[in-house]
Scaffold this active site. Structure first.
Site, PDB file in Angstrom:
ATOM      1  N   GLU A  46       0.829  -1.217   0.000  1.00  0.00           N
ATOM      2  CA  GLU A  46       0.000   0.000   0.000  1.00  0.00           C
ATOM      3  C   GLU A  46       0.859   1.262   0.000  1.00  0.00           C
ATOM      4  O   GLU A  46       0.519   2.249  -0.654  1.00  0.00           O
ATOM      5  CB  GLU A  46      -0.967   0.020   1.177  1.00  0.00           C
ATOM      6  CG  GLU A  46      -1.906   1.209   1.085  1.00  0.00           C
ATOM      7  CD  GLU A  46      -3.049   1.179   2.076  1.00  0.00           C
ATOM      8  OE1 GLU A  46      -3.770   2.188   2.142  1.00  0.00           O
ATOM      9  OE2 GLU A  46      -3.233   0.174   2.777  1.00  0.00           O
ATOM     10  N   THR A  47       1.976   1.226   0.698  1.00  0.00           N
ATOM     11  CA  THR A  47       2.859   2.392   0.711  1.00  0.00           C
ATOM     12  C   THR A  47       3.411   2.663  -0.676  1.00  0.00           C
ATOM     13  O   THR A  47       3.397   3.805  -1.157  1.00  0.00           O
ATOM     14  CB  THR A  47       4.001   2.188   1.724  1.00  0.00           C
ATOM     15  OG1 THR A  47       3.441   1.996   3.025  1.00  0.00           O
ATOM     16  CG2 THR A  47       4.941   3.381   1.744  1.00  0.00           C
TER      17      THR A  47
END
Length: 129
Positions: A46-47
Site C-alpha cells: 500500500e505504501t
C-alpha cells in the site's frame, strides 16, 4: 516517527509509473514464528502504490490525494531474513480511482503479490501537499 521510519522502509525511487521500496528484515517485522508478518507485506504494497498514485496525480496537475480504498494481498513465500524489495506499477489510473499492482521480492523470488485500489480524494483543509 512515521510508519516508514518505524519499520525501516527505504524509498529507492518514486515515479508515476513505478515505485521501488526496500526493507531489511529484522525481528521487529516478524511474527512469533520467525517469519515476516503478513501485515508487513500489505504495508509495503500500500505504501508503494500510494506513493506512485500520488506522484501520478501531481504529474497530471490534479490537486488531490490518493488514499487506500482496498488491498488484496497474497502471501506466496515466507521470508525470515535478508531484504524485501517492493515494486509497484499502475494497472489503471483514472480521475476517480487508481489500481496498482505491487510485487514483493526476496532474493529475486516473488514472495507476495497485491492489488491496491486507491481513491483520488480532495485534500483535507490545511494539510500540506
Amino acid at each position: 516517527m512515521n510508519l516508514l521510519e518505524n519499520f525501516g522502509i527505504q524509498v529507492q525511487s518514486v515515479a508515476a509509473d513505478r515505485v521501488v521500496l526496500t526493507v531489511t528484515v529484522t525481528d521487529r517485522l516478524k511474527q512469533p514464528y520467525g517469519i515476516v508478518h503478513g501485515g508487513v507485506n500489505a504495508v509495503l504494497a500500500e505504501t508503494a502504490a500510494s506513493l506512485g498514485a500520488n506522484q501520478w496525480l501531481r504529474d497530471h496537475g490534479q490537486d488531490k490525494l490518493a488514499i487506500g480504498l482496498n488491498i488484496n494481498t497474497q502471501h506466496l513465500r515466507p521470508v525470515a531474513q535478508g531484504t524485501i524489495k517492493a515494486i509497484a506499477t499502475p494497472i489503471k489510473c483514472g480521475s476517480r480511482t487508481q489500481t496498482w499492482r505491487a510485487e514483493l521480492y526476496s532474493q529475486d523470488r516473488l514472495t507476495s503479490s497485491s492489488t491496491v485500489i486507491l481513491i483520488n480524494s480532495h485534500k483535507p483543509e490545511g494539510k500540506p501537499n
